[in-house]
Scaffold this motif. Structure first.
Motif, short mmCIF file in Angstrom:
data_model
loop_
_atom_site.label_atom_id
_atom_site.label_comp_id
_atom_site.label_asym_id
_atom_site.label_seq_id
_atom_site.Cartn_x
_atom_site.Cartn_y
_atom_site.Cartn_z
N GLU A 47 -73.61 36.49 28.11
CA GLU A 47 -73.37 37.55 29.17
C GLU A 47 -71.78 37.19 29.42
O GLU A 47 -71.36 35.94 29.35
CB GLU A 47 -74.04 37.21 30.54
N PRO A 51 -68.64 37.84 32.72
CA PRO A 51 -68.46 38.11 33.83
C PRO A 51 -67.70 39.38 33.85
O PRO A 51 -67.85 40.23 35.11
CB PRO A 51 -67.81 36.95 34.63
N THR A 82 -70.80 42.40 33.39
CA THR A 82 -72.07 41.90 33.46
C THR A 82 -73.39 42.80 33.43
O THR A 82 -74.43 42.50 33.09
CB THR A 82 -72.45 41.18 35.00
N ARG A 129 -75.07 42.96 28.03
CA ARG A 129 -75.22 41.74 27.62
C ARG A 129 -75.63 41.70 26.12
O ARG A 129 -75.88 42.71 25.62
CB ARG A 129 -76.55 40.93 28.61
#
Length: 559
Positions: A367, A369, A372, A375
Motif C-alpha cells: 500500500e 500513502p 491509498t 493497493r
C-alpha cells in the motif's frame, strides 16, 4: 579404442602416454629428448591450445618419465611446470583467474584432494576448464533473477552505462572469494558457508562465491562436467535474521530506501514450516523485483504507473515505480488472514476474490500513502531457488463514495485545495459503454490529468511552458545544473494557478470548449482546464484510451 587412460581414477590422454612409453621403452637409461618432448607437445595441441586433459598428461609425464636436461628445461619454459613436490592446483587457478581473466584481487580456496576426487568422476572438463566455466557463468549468464550478473545489473541501475558490462562484474569479482564446493557433507560444513543441502555433484562442478559487497548473498556457478554450458544462481543466506534479510533485500538491492514493512518474524517462521528447504530471502527478493516490476497481470503496478502518472521520457519507468513504492508499506499476509479479516483485526484488507492461497506462494500486500485507494497483492513461489519472478495485481478497496475518493486525489496526493473537478459519473459510464471499456478508472483519469498539467514540458503550448515563459527572468533553466530541479521549480509555480482553477471531463456531445486540434472523443479521454489566474484561454488535456507503446498524454492551449 579409448582416447583416455585412467590412473588412480584420474583421466589422461592415452596417445601421449603411449608415445612417452614408446620413447623410453627398451632404451635402457635413455631419456625423453628435446625433439621427443617437442613432438609430444605438438600431439597435445588441440587446435591452437593445449586442453586441460593434455596439459595434465604432459605434467604427469614430466613427473613420471626421465627427461634430458634440455627437454625438461624446454617443457618447464613452455608450460610453467612446477617442482615435482608441488601440487598443480594453485598454479592452474592462478593461470586461469589471474592470467586469463586478469582478476588480480580475487582469492580462492580449492582443495587439491577435492579436485582429484571430482576429476575422477569423469567428464571432459578438468579443473582449468571448470574455472573458466565458472568465470563465464558469473560474467555472462543473466537469465535468473539472482544470477551474479543479473543481480549486479539490477542493483546498479543508477550507475553509468558500461560499454562492456563484464568490466562492472569483474570489479565485484576482484573483491570476492571463490571456493570449490566439496562433495562430502562434512567438508561442506567445515567451510562455514550457508550452502544449499541439495547439490548435483554428479553432473556439475560447483563453485561458490562470496563478496564483501553482498554480505547476505552467496552465489554458485554450475559447470557441466561434460557438456559446454554453465550458469550461476544466487541465494540469500538462511542464517540471516528476518530483520537483516528485509533490510538487505529492500535497501541496497531493490533501491527502495524508504519503503517500510510489516513482517512479523514469528509469522515468517510459521510459513517456513509449510515447505521444506524454502528460502524466505529469495522469495522476498523476487517479490520486490520481479513481483513488483512484472506487468503481466490485469492491473499490475506497472500498469498503474503507465496509466496514471505522467512520465518524463528522460527518466526510465523504474524511476517512477521506485518513487511511488518508496513511500509505501510492504505487508506479509499471515496464514490466518481469513480469521483476522472476519474479526476485523487484519492490518491489510483484501477483496474477497483475492483472498490468498498460501500452499504454494508467499503472499505480500503493498500500500502507498500517495494512493491509498489503490493497493497491490504480490505472490512469489515458496520453493524459490533463484529469485524467480513473482506476480502482482492491483485492486481498489475503499469504502469512500466516489466524490470523496476524487477529493482525496486532489487534496491528499497533490495538496491542491481549491482545485475544482467537474465530472459526471453517468458520462464516464456512457463513454466506457460507447467506446469500449479500457483500464482507466475515474480517480485515475483525474490523477493523470493533474500530473499532465504539472509535468508536460514537451508540448510547446503546455501549461508548463506558459508558466516557464512568464517567469523566465526569475527561473532560468541556465541557472540549474540538473534539469529535474528546474522542472520541479516550474511545477512549484504552477500549483497556485491550479488551486484557483478547474479540470472538467468533456462529454461525448462536445460543448463549445472542445479541443481546438480536433482530437476525437472516441480515441481519447478529453479534459478542459481553466486557470483564470494564468490565462483567459483554456487548456485541453488529451489522455489516449488505448495508448500505443510510448504514447503519452499531453496538454496544450492556444496562447
Amino acid at each position: 579404442m579409448s582416447y583416455y587412460r585412467r590412473i588412480q581414477g584420474v583421466r589422461y590422454a592415452a596417445d601421449l602416454l603411449d608415445a612417452a612409453d614408446r620413447f623410453t621403452r627398451g632404451r635402457g637409461e635413455s631419456r625423453i629428448s628435446l625433439e621427443e618432448i617437442q613432438e609430444l607437445y605438438r600431439m597435445a595441441l588441440d587446435g591452437r591450445k593445449v586442453t586441460d586433459v593434455e596439459r595434465r598428461t604432459l605434467l604427469y609425464i614430466a613427473k613420471q618419465y626421465p627427461f634430458t636436461e634440455k627437454a625438461r628445461t624446454w617443457l618447464q619454459d613452455r608450460m610453467q611446470v612446477p617442482p615435482e613436490d608441488e601440487d598443480t592446483t594453485g598454479a592452474t587457478a592462478a593461470r586461469v583467474l589471474r592470467g586469463e581473466y586478469e582478476l588480480g584481487g580475487i582469492t580462492w580456496q580449492i582443495d587439491p584432494a577435492e579436485v582429484r576426487r571430482q576429476e575422477a568422476r569423469g567428464g571432459t572438463r578438468l579443473l582449468g576448464e571448470a574455472l573458466r566455466g565458472a568465470m563465464e557463468a558469473f560474467l555472462h549468464y543473466n537469465q535468473g533473477q539472482l544470477s551474479f550478473s543479473a543481480f549486479i545489473s539490477r542493483r546498479d541501475l543508477a550507475l553509468p552505462y558500461y560499454t562492456n558490462p563484464a568490466d562492472l562484474f569483474k570489479g565485484y569479482l576482484n573483491r570476492s572469494h571463490l571456493f570449490l564446493i566439496p562433495e562430502p557433507a562434512e567438508a561442506r560444513e567445515a567451510l562455514g558457508y550457508d550452502l544449499p543441502e541439495v547439490l548435483d555433484f554428479e553432473h556439475f562442478w560447483l563453485f561458490g562465491l562470496v563478496s564483501p559487497d553482498f554480505p547476505h548473498v552467496q552465489f554458485i556457478a554450475y559447470i557441466h562436467r561434460s557438456q559446454s554450458y554453465q550458469y550461476s544462481k544466487g541465494y540469500f543466506s538462511r542464517a540471516s535474521s528476518i530483520g537483516d534479510l528485509t533490510f538487505a533485500a529492500i535497501k541496497p538491492y531493490a533501491g527502495f530506501l524508504n519503503l517500510e514493512w510489516e513482517i512479523d518474524p514469528a509469522e515468517v517462521e510459521r510459513q517456513l514450516a509449510l515447505v521444506p528447504e524454502q528460502n524466505f530471502g529469495n522469495s522476498l527478493f523476487a517479490a520486490l523485483h520481479g513481483g513488483i516490476f512484472n506487468g503481466e497481470s490485469s492491473f499490475s503496478f506497472r500498469d498503474f504507473i503507465q496509466q496514471e502518472i505522467w512520465r518524463d521520457p528522460e527518466l526510465p519507468l523504474s524511476h517512477y515505480m521506485r518513487q511511488y513504492i518508496d513511500r509505501g508499506t510492504l505487508h506479509l499476509i499471515p496464514l490466518d488472514y481469513r480469521e483476522q479479516a472476519a474479526a476485523g483485526t487484519a492490518s491489510f484488507a483484501l477483496p474477497e476474490q483475492l483472498s490468498p492461497w498460501f500452499e504454494g506462494d508467499w503472499v505480500f500486500g503493498l500500500e502507498m500513502p500517495r494512493s491509498t485507494h489503490v493497493r497491490f497483492i504480490i505472490t512469489t513461489p515458496r520453493e524459490n531457488s533463484d529469485g524467480e519472478t513473482g506476480w502482482n495485481d492491483g485492486f481498489l478497496l475503499d469504502p469512500l463514495p466516489l466524490q470523496e475518493r476524487l477529493a482525496y486525489v486532489v487534496q491528499e496526493e497533490f495538496n491542491l485545495d481549491g482545485l475544482t473537478l467537474i465530472w459526471s459519473e453517468d458520462e464516464y459510464t456512457d463513454q466506457r459503454q460507447q467506446f469500449g471499456p479500457d483500464w482507466h478508472h475515474l480517480p485515475g483519469l483525474f490523477r493523470k490529468a493533474v500530473n499532465t498539467v504539472l509535468n508536460d514540458y514537451i508540448t510547446p503550448t503546455s501549461v508548463f511552458n506558459r508558466v516557464a515563459q512568464a517567469n523566465l527572468a526569475d527561473v532560468n533553466p541556465a541557472h540549474f545544473d540538473d534539469p529535474q530541479e528546474y522542472r520541479a521549480a516550474i511545477r512549484h509555480l504552477i500549483r497556485p494557478f491550479l488551486k484557483t482553477g478547474s479540470i472538467g471531463l468533456l462529454p461525448i456531445e462536445l460543448p463549445d470548449n472542445n479541443p481546438v486540434n480536433g482530437e476525437p472523443v472516441q480515441d481519447s479521454w478529453l479534459f478542459f482546464v481553466h486557470l483564470p489566474d494564468l490565462s483567459l484561454q483554456g487548456y485541453w488535456v488529451i489522455i489516449p484510451r488505448w495508448p500505443d507503446d510510448g504514447q503519452q498524454s499531453y496538454v496544450y492551449g492556444d496562447w
